[in-house]
Design a protein around this motif. Structure first.
Motif, PDB file in Angstrom:
ATOM      1  N   GLY A  76       0.791  -1.225   0.000  1.00  0.00           N
ATOM      2  CA  GLY A  76       0.000   0.000   0.000  1.00  0.00           C
ATOM      3  C   GLY A  76       0.825   1.277   0.000  1.00  0.00           C
ATOM      4  O   GLY A  76       0.278   2.369  -0.048  1.00  0.00           O
ATOM      5  N   SER A  77       2.159   1.159   0.082  1.00  0.00           N
ATOM      6  CA  SER A  77       2.986   2.365   0.132  1.00  0.00           C
ATOM      7  C   SER A  77       3.252   2.948  -1.254  1.00  0.00           C
ATOM      8  O   SER A  77       3.580   4.114  -1.379  1.00  0.00           O
ATOM      9  N   LYS A  78       3.107   2.139  -2.307  1.00  0.00           N
ATOM     10  CA  LYS A  78       3.335   2.612  -3.675  1.00  0.00           C
ATOM     11  C   LYS A  78       2.020   2.563  -4.452  1.00  0.00           C
ATOM     12  O   LYS A  78       1.401   1.505  -4.550  1.00  0.00           O
ATOM     13  N   LYS A  79       1.612   3.745  -4.947  1.00  0.00           N
ATOM     14  CA  LYS A  79       0.401   3.775  -5.765  1.00  0.00           C
ATOM     15  C   LYS A  79       0.789   4.120  -7.190  1.00  0.00           C
ATOM     16  O   LYS A  79       1.680   4.947  -7.407  1.00  0.00           O
ATOM     17  N   PRO A  80       0.138   3.501  -8.183  1.00  0.00           N
ATOM     18  CA  PRO A  80       0.473   3.856  -9.575  1.00  0.00           C
ATOM     19  C   PRO A  80       0.053   5.299  -9.861  1.00  0.00           C
ATOM     20  O   PRO A  80      -0.947   5.777  -9.323  1.00  0.00           O
ATOM     21  N   ARG A  81       0.846   6.015 -10.684  1.00  0.00           N
ATOM     22  CA  ARG A  81       0.520   7.406 -10.951  1.00  0.00           C
ATOM     23  C   ARG A  81      -0.717   7.496 -11.835  1.00  0.00           C
ATOM     24  O   ARG A  81      -1.012   6.563 -12.597  1.00  0.00           O
ATOM     25  N   ARG A  82      -1.435   8.615 -11.731  1.00  0.00           N
ATOM     26  CA  ARG A  82      -2.659   8.805 -12.500  1.00  0.00           C
ATOM     27  C   ARG A  82      -2.329   9.084 -13.960  1.00  0.00           C
ATOM     28  O   ARG A  82      -1.584  10.027 -14.244  1.00  0.00           O
ATOM     29  N   ARG A  83      -2.845   8.264 -14.867  1.00  0.00           N
ATOM     30  CA  ARG A  83      -2.634   8.497 -16.302  1.00  0.00           C
ATOM     31  C   ARG A  83      -3.924   9.091 -16.844  1.00  0.00           C
ATOM     32  O   ARG A  83      -4.880   8.380 -17.118  1.00  0.00           O
ATOM     33  N   VAL A  84      -3.953  10.420 -16.946  1.00  0.00           N
ATOM     34  CA  VAL A  84      -5.172  11.107 -17.374  1.00  0.00           C
ATOM     35  C   VAL A  84      -5.260  11.146 -18.892  1.00  0.00           C
ATOM     36  O   VAL A  84      -4.252  11.040 -19.603  1.00  0.00           O
ATOM     37  N   GLY A  85      -6.481  11.298 -19.379  1.00  0.00           N
ATOM     38  CA  GLY A  85      -6.693  11.416 -20.827  1.00  0.00           C
ATOM     39  C   GLY A  85      -6.427  10.135 -21.577  1.00  0.00           C
ATOM     40  O   GLY A  85      -5.900  10.152 -22.686  1.00  0.00           O
ATOM     41  N   ARG A  86      -6.768   8.955 -20.983  1.00  0.00           N
ATOM     42  CA  ARG A  86      -6.497   7.686 -21.647  1.00  0.00           C
ATOM     43  C   ARG A  86      -7.789   6.899 -21.866  1.00  0.00           C
ATOM     44  O   ARG A  86      -7.827   5.707 -21.636  1.00  0.00           O
ATOM     45  N   GLY A  87      -8.842   7.588 -22.253  1.00  0.00           N
ATOM     46  CA  GLY A  87     -10.081   6.896 -22.621  1.00  0.00           C
ATOM     47  C   GLY A  87     -11.124   6.874 -21.516  1.00  0.00           C
ATOM     48  O   GLY A  87     -10.816   7.041 -20.338  1.00  0.00           O
ATOM     49  N   GLY A 113     -12.929   4.448 -20.250  1.00  0.00           N
ATOM     50  CA  GLY A 113     -12.869   3.362 -19.275  1.00  0.00           C
ATOM     51  C   GLY A 113     -11.950   3.648 -18.096  1.00  0.00           C
ATOM     52  O   GLY A 113     -12.105   3.069 -17.027  1.00  0.00           O
ATOM     53  N   SER A 114     -10.997   4.542 -18.269  1.00  0.00           N
ATOM     54  CA  SER A 114     -10.051   4.819 -17.185  1.00  0.00           C
ATOM     55  C   SER A 114     -10.682   5.677 -16.095  1.00  0.00           C
ATOM     56  O   SER A 114     -10.149   5.754 -14.990  1.00  0.00           O
ATOM     57  N   GLY A 115     -11.777   6.347 -16.400  1.00  0.00           N
ATOM     58  CA  GLY A 115     -12.397   7.256 -15.434  1.00  0.00           C
ATOM     59  C   GLY A 115     -11.777   8.628 -15.464  1.00  0.00           C
ATOM     60  O   GLY A 115     -12.235   9.543 -14.791  1.00  0.00           O
ATOM     61  N   LEU A 116     -10.714   8.796 -16.246  1.00  0.00           N
ATOM     62  CA  LEU A 116     -10.056  10.101 -16.351  1.00  0.00           C
ATOM     63  C   LEU A 116      -9.871  10.467 -17.818  1.00  0.00           C
ATOM     64  O   LEU A 116      -8.854  11.049 -18.199  1.00  0.00           O
ATOM     65  N   GLY A 117     -10.843  10.120 -18.630  1.00  0.00           N
ATOM     66  CA  GLY A 117     -10.773  10.430 -20.051  1.00  0.00           C
ATOM     67  C   GLY A 117     -11.395  11.788 -20.334  1.00  0.00           C
ATOM     68  O   GLY A 117     -11.715  12.547 -19.438  1.00  0.00           O
ATOM     69  N   LYS A 118     -11.636  12.073 -21.620  1.00  0.00           N
ATOM     70  CA  LYS A 118     -12.241  13.317 -22.103  1.00  0.00           C
ATOM     71  C   LYS A 118     -11.590  14.558 -21.514  1.00  0.00           C
ATOM     72  O   LYS A 118     -10.554  14.989 -21.977  1.00  0.00           O
ATOM     73  N   THR A 119     -12.139  15.138 -20.440  1.00  0.00           N
ATOM     74  CA  THR A 119     -11.582  16.392 -19.903  1.00  0.00           C
ATOM     75  C   THR A 119     -10.412  16.150 -18.958  1.00  0.00           C
ATOM     76  O   THR A 119      -9.797  17.087 -18.465  1.00  0.00           O
ATOM     77  N   ALA A 120     -10.115  14.903 -18.674  1.00  0.00           N
ATOM     78  CA  ALA A 120      -8.954  14.517 -17.869  1.00  0.00           C
ATOM     79  C   ALA A 120      -8.940  15.171 -16.491  1.00  0.00           C
ATOM     80  O   ALA A 120      -7.918  15.618 -16.004  1.00  0.00           O
TER      81      ALA A 120
END
Length: 143
Positions: A11-22, A24-31
Motif C-alpha cells: 500500500g505504500s506505492k500507488k500507480p501514478r494517474r494516467r489522465v486522458g487515456r479513454g 474506461g479509465s475514469g479520467l478520459g475526455k476532460t482529464a
C-alpha cells in the motif's frame, strides 16, 4: 531476508494517474479538469495571490513595521546569570564560552533582573543604570 526478496510495504506505492487515456479509465475526455475556463487550458494559470484584477490583499494592506538586522548582534545578560557564572572578571568571550550569549553577539548589556552578591568586574560589557548600581553595591565595577 535476501536482496532479491525486498519489496516496499503493502500500500505504500500507488500507480501514478494516467489522465486522458479513454472513457474506461475514469479520467478520459476532460482529464479531471472540468469543462472550459482558464484552468482547463494548457498554460492557463495565474500567479499566487492574483485576484482577477482586483487589488490584491498584500497591496490593500498598509505597510507597517521594521525589524532591524542589527538585533541579532545584540544580547542581554541578567544579574542572576552573572551570579550563577561566579567569575570575578567577565567579558564577551567569557559569556560566549559559558553559553549565556550567542556566538554572533557583538554587544552585550547587563540588565537588572535577579540579585548579585559577588564582586564582578565587567570589561567591554555595558550595563543599565540599575544593573550598574547593583554591581557597584556588590563591590564590582563596570568598565
Amino acid at each position: 531476508m535476501e536482496l532479491n526478496t525486498l519489496k516496499p510495504a503493502a500500500g505504500s506505492k500507488k500507480p501514478r494517474r494516467r489522465v486522458g487515456r479513454g472513457i474506461g479509465s475514469g479520467l478520459g475526455k476532460t482529464a479531471g479538469r472540468g469543462h472550459k475556463g482558464q484552468k482547463s487550458r494548457s498554460g492557463g494559470f495565474h500567479k499566487v495571490g492574483f485576484e482577477g484584477g482586483q487589488m490584491p490583499l498584500q497591496r490593500r494592506l498598509p505597510k507597517r513595521g521594521f525589524k532591524s538586522q542589527a538585533l541579532k548582534f545584540n544580547a542581554e545578560v541578567t544579574l542572576a546569570d552573572l551570579q550563577a557564572l561566579g567569575q570575578a572578571e567577565v567579558d564577551l568571550l567569557t559569556l560566549k564560552q559559558a553559553g549565556l550569549v550567542p556566538q554572533l553577539a557583538k554587544k552585550v548589556k547587563v540588565i537588572k533582573t535577579g540579585e548579585l552578591s559577588i564582586a564582578v568586574k565587567l570589561t567591554n560589557v555595558a550595563a543599565t543604570a540599575g544593573a550598574k548600581a547593583a554591581i557597584e553595591a556588590a563591590g564590582g565595577s563596570v568598565a
